[in-house]
Design an enzyme around this catalytic site. Structure first.
Site, PDB file in Angstrom:
ATOM      1  N   ASP A  30     -34.314  -9.323 -75.197  1.00  0.00           N
ATOM      2  CA  ASP A  30     -33.901 -10.831 -75.614  1.00  0.00           C
ATOM      3  C   ASP A  30     -32.746  -9.760 -75.849  1.00  0.00           C
ATOM      4  OD1 ASP A  30     -34.224 -13.667 -76.651  1.00  0.00           O
ATOM      5  OD2 ASP A  30     -32.404 -12.366 -78.045  1.00  0.00           O
ATOM      6  N   LYS A  35     -34.459  -9.861 -83.385  1.00  0.00           N
ATOM      7  CA  LYS A  35     -35.450 -10.449 -83.150  1.00  0.00           C
ATOM      8  C   LYS A  35     -36.409  -8.843 -82.479  1.00  0.00           C
ATOM      9  CE  LYS A  35     -35.014 -14.668 -81.019  1.00  0.00           C
ATOM     10  NZ  LYS A  35     -35.416 -15.219 -79.773  1.00  0.00           N
ATOM     11  N   LEU A 149     -45.578 -26.190 -71.998  1.00  0.00           N
ATOM     12  CA  LEU A 149     -46.015 -25.763 -73.471  1.00  0.00           C
ATOM     13  C   LEU A 149     -45.346 -26.835 -74.422  1.00  0.00           C
ATOM     14  CD1 LEU A 149     -44.209 -23.693 -75.399  1.00  0.00           C
ATOM     15  CD2 LEU A 149     -45.082 -21.705 -73.183  1.00  0.00           C
ATOM     16  N   ASN A 207     -40.701 -34.633 -68.819  1.00  0.00           N
ATOM     17  CA  ASN A 207     -40.352 -35.122 -70.055  1.00  0.00           C
ATOM     18  C   ASN A 207     -40.428 -36.599 -70.614  1.00  0.00           C
ATOM     19  OD1 ASN A 207     -41.743 -32.732 -71.806  1.00  0.00           O
ATOM     20  ND2 ASN A 207     -39.419 -31.576 -71.675  1.00  0.00           N
ATOM     21  N   PHE A 248     -50.534 -39.674 -76.745  1.00  0.00           N
ATOM     22  CA  PHE A 248     -48.292 -39.584 -76.652  1.00  0.00           C
ATOM     23  C   PHE A 248     -48.434 -40.935 -76.958  1.00  0.00           C
ATOM     24  CE2 PHE A 248     -45.882 -36.212 -76.158  1.00  0.00           C
ATOM     25  CZ  PHE A 248     -46.581 -34.780 -75.885  1.00  0.00           C
ATOM     26  N   CYS A 259     -37.393 -30.070 -76.512  1.00  0.00           N
ATOM     27  CA  CYS A 259     -37.253 -30.948 -75.117  1.00  0.00           C
ATOM     28  C   CYS A 259     -36.579 -32.224 -75.390  1.00  0.00           C
ATOM     29  CB  CYS A 259     -38.123 -30.735 -74.998  1.00  0.00           C
ATOM     30  SG  CYS A 259     -38.916 -28.589 -74.881  1.00  0.00           S
TER      31      CYS A 259
HETATM   32  C1  UDX Z   1     -42.745 -31.404 -75.665  1.00  0.00           C
HETATM   33  C2  UDX Z   1     -43.793 -31.445 -73.739  1.00  0.00           C
HETATM   34  O1  UDX Z   1     -45.269 -32.198 -75.139  1.00  0.00           O
HETATM   35  C3  UDX Z   1     -43.457 -30.124 -73.168  1.00  0.00           C
HETATM   36  O2  UDX Z   1     -44.899 -30.741 -72.226  1.00  0.00           O
HETATM   37  C4  UDX Z   1     -42.250 -30.079 -72.869  1.00  0.00           C
HETATM   38  O3  UDX Z   1     -42.823 -28.302 -71.942  1.00  0.00           O
HETATM   39  C5  UDX Z   1     -41.284 -29.366 -74.142  1.00  0.00           C
HETATM   40  O4  UDX Z   1     -41.708 -30.379 -74.654  1.00  0.00           O
HETATM   41  P1  UDX Z   1     -42.820 -30.820 -77.617  1.00  0.00           P
HETATM   42  O5  UDX Z   1     -41.032 -30.795 -77.654  1.00  0.00           O
HETATM   43  O6  UDX Z   1     -42.952 -29.421 -78.526  1.00  0.00           O
HETATM   44  O7  UDX Z   1     -43.364 -30.583 -76.618  1.00  0.00           O
HETATM   45  O8  UDX Z   1     -43.437 -31.290 -78.879  1.00  0.00           O
HETATM   46  P2  UDX Z   1     -44.403 -33.160 -78.340  1.00  0.00           P
HETATM   47  O9  UDX Z   1     -45.521 -32.779 -79.015  1.00  0.00           O
HETATM   48  O10 UDX Z   1     -44.581 -33.202 -76.719  1.00  0.00           O
HETATM   49  O11 UDX Z   1     -43.554 -34.048 -79.856  1.00  0.00           O
HETATM   50  C6  UDX Z   1     -42.445 -33.871 -79.168  1.00  0.00           C
HETATM   51  C7  UDX Z   1     -42.188 -35.423 -80.404  1.00  0.00           C
HETATM   52  O12 UDX Z   1     -42.380 -36.058 -79.811  1.00  0.00           O
HETATM   53  C8  UDX Z   1     -42.272 -34.733 -81.578  1.00  0.00           C
HETATM   54  O13 UDX Z   1     -41.298 -35.199 -82.240  1.00  0.00           O
HETATM   55  C9  UDX Z   1     -43.368 -35.508 -81.708  1.00  0.00           C
HETATM   56  O14 UDX Z   1     -43.844 -35.909 -83.310  1.00  0.00           O
HETATM   57  C10 UDX Z   1     -43.346 -37.368 -80.814  1.00  0.00           C
HETATM   58  N1  UDX Z   1     -44.358 -38.087 -80.384  1.00  0.00           N
HETATM   59  C11 UDX Z   1     -45.340 -37.289 -80.382  1.00  0.00           C
HETATM   60  C12 UDX Z   1     -44.194 -38.730 -80.956  1.00  0.00           C
HETATM   61  O15 UDX Z   1     -43.775 -39.624 -82.445  1.00  0.00           O
HETATM   62  N2  UDX Z   1     -45.807 -39.889 -80.862  1.00  0.00           N
HETATM   63  C13 UDX Z   1     -46.706 -39.727 -80.275  1.00  0.00           C
HETATM   64  O16 UDX Z   1     -47.680 -40.003 -79.654  1.00  0.00           O
HETATM   65  C14 UDX Z   1     -46.564 -37.927 -79.212  1.00  0.00           C
END
Ligand code: UDX
Length: 425
Positions: A30, A35, A149, A207, A248, A259
């Site tokens: 990096d 870091k 992930l 996503n 979800f 993301c």
């Molecule tokens: C996401 C994808 O899940 C992952 O596969 C990808 O690699 C990166 O983007 P991440 O951003 O780490 O992961 O979080 P995630 O757990 O997916 O939640 C995203 C957002 O959705 C959060 O703000 C969370 O609070 C919200 N969320 C999630 C909800 O509001 N309701 C749900 O049921 C699930």
């Protein structure tokens, strides 16, 4: 196998620790020297469960450096996991990938395999192949290997992938990647080999679909409030259908993070360049923005649109639990809107910090002297809070944006409780 990961953000650190724990030797590069210094001291620069433990446990399999040249003769496999942020117009900034690739080209000895884990526009890896061909005579293969992930469970997700997607036309690259992923024991039907463009598209489609699913449940939640239905019962009813599933479907204050907001914007932009309008994804974004307004309105409605000088205790700032990341967190917009209306904020989050906010060391301190409580993240420790802690709130009212306290009986204590998708309890 000796491998190199370039870019030590969430994906890079999870990949490095994951590969190291499965027996590979990982050179982590990096350009941020600070870091690297921390990592060499065994410190993880972000909050991610299990990372602290693994960096110590597998330190013999890890080497951290800012100088790719120093390790160029040790491996010919380079995973790229650098950031690909949104530009102002929603398109994707891939400049960090080019910087990383340039370094690999400069120092690669003979053959090299570049595996791209960063989320990139469809067609990018094919373009990258041409870019590399114009720059060097060394054979360099490219593979797209999107990462799925989630922050907060990054290591767990990396080590137990539901699928591994490889996009490449090079047989040699496929063989190397099969060897790297062999210790993961991914069943054959979950090890998907396809072309680069399809691999890139899978990431955006996944996503966007998840974002859409959350926006969908949030819209249904809104309707539940008007029709006196209970979103938790609807969620249960939906999830018993295994075509829908139970993931979800948590209603709340909407999706944020590094993301979903970025990738939904990007896929809309990619579609636009191809004269296609992605109406469902556009709506998902619109609903997501509306969800924040809807939640803030619950608070202001309660106070007859006058929250001037009300002191609001905010519980949770991160975009979700188990991370200290506040990128595109709903909390940022909600707090800004409450402040604009004259409210005073006292906040607590176990890990996330926002400089411009008056933050406290515990829930108890944040609640002290506040008029109401607003829950924005479902941190596990919040679930332990005793109902009586809220009795000191001047207005004895809780607005729970993440249904953390959905099963509590606050009425018994004379406390009003508002959540999403169910009328006041
Ligand atoms: C996401 C994808 O899940 C992952 O596969 C990808 O690699 C990166 O983007 P991440 O951003 O780490 O992961 O979080 P995630 O757990 O997916 O939640 C995203 C957002 O959705 C959060 O703000 C969370 O609070 C919200 N969320 C999630 C909800 O509001 N309701 C749900 O049921 C699930």
């Amino acid at each position: 196998m000796n491998i190199c990961t370039i870019g030590i953000g969430y994906v890079g650190i999870a990949a490095a620790l994951g590969f190291a724990s499965l027996g590979h030797f990982v050179f982590c590069v990096d350009k941020d020297e600070e870091k690297i210094k921390k990592l060499n001291e065994g410190q993880i620069p972000i909050y991610e469960p299990k990372a602290d433990e693994l960096i110590k446990k597998y330190k013999k399999n890890l080497f951290f450096t800012s100088d790719i040249k120093s390790i160029a003769d040790k491996t010919n496999v380079f995973f790229i996991a650098v950031g690909t942020p949104s530009k102002q117009d929603g398109s994707v900034d891939c400049s960090h990938i080019f910087e990383a690739v340039d370094e690999v080209i400069e120092h690669a000895q003979k053959y090299a395999l570049i595996i791209n884990k960063s989320t990139v526009p469809i067609g990018f890896n094919s373009e990258l192949k041409k870019y590399i061909k114009n720059k060097t005579d060394i054979q360099i293969d490219i593979a797209s290997n999107p990462e799925f992930l989630r922050q907060g469970s990054a290591i767990e997700d990396f080590l137990n992938p539901q699928r591994v997607v490889i996009g490449t036309k090079s047989q040699k690259a496929i063989e190397i990647l099969k060897e790297i992923y062999a210790p993961f024991n991914v069943p054959n039907e979950r090890f998907l080999i396809t072309d680069e463009n399809s691999a890139e598209m899978i990431k955006y489609a996944a996503n966007s679909f998840l974002a859409l699913k959350i926006s969908y449940i949030n819209e249904i939640a809104k309707l539940c409030e008007k029709t006196n239905a209970d979103i938790q019962a609807i969620k249960k009813g939906l999830s018993l259908d295994n075509r829908i599933g139970d993931k979800f479907l948590n209603p709340g204050i909407g999706w944020g993070g590094s993301c979903f907001p970025k990738d939904t914007k990007a896929i809309i932009n990619i579609a636009k360049e191809n004269n296609i309008e992605l109406k469902t994804i556009k709506s998902a974004i619109e609903v997501n923005q509306g969800q924040i307004e809807h939640f803030v309105k619950k608070i202001t409605d309660f106070y007859n649109n006058d929250i001037k000088n009300k002191t609001i205790a905010i519980l949770g700032l991160a975009f979700k639990p188990d991370t200290n990341d506040t990128r595109e967190a709903p909390s940022l917009t909600i707090i800004q809107k409450l402040k604009e209306k004259g409210a005073k904020i006292k906040a607590y989050d176990p890990w996330a910090k926002i400089d411009t906010i008056n933050q406290f060391e515990s829930c108890k301190q944040a609640l002290e002297g506040a008029d109401c409580a607003v829950v924005l993240v479902e941190w596990e420790e919040f679930r332990e809070i005793d109902e009586k802690e809220f009795l000191n709130l001047n207005d004895k009212v809780i607005f729970d944006g993440r249904s953390v306290f959905i099963d509590r009986n606050f009425k018994k204590y004379g406390i009003k409780y508002f959540c999403v998708g169910k009328n006041e309890q």
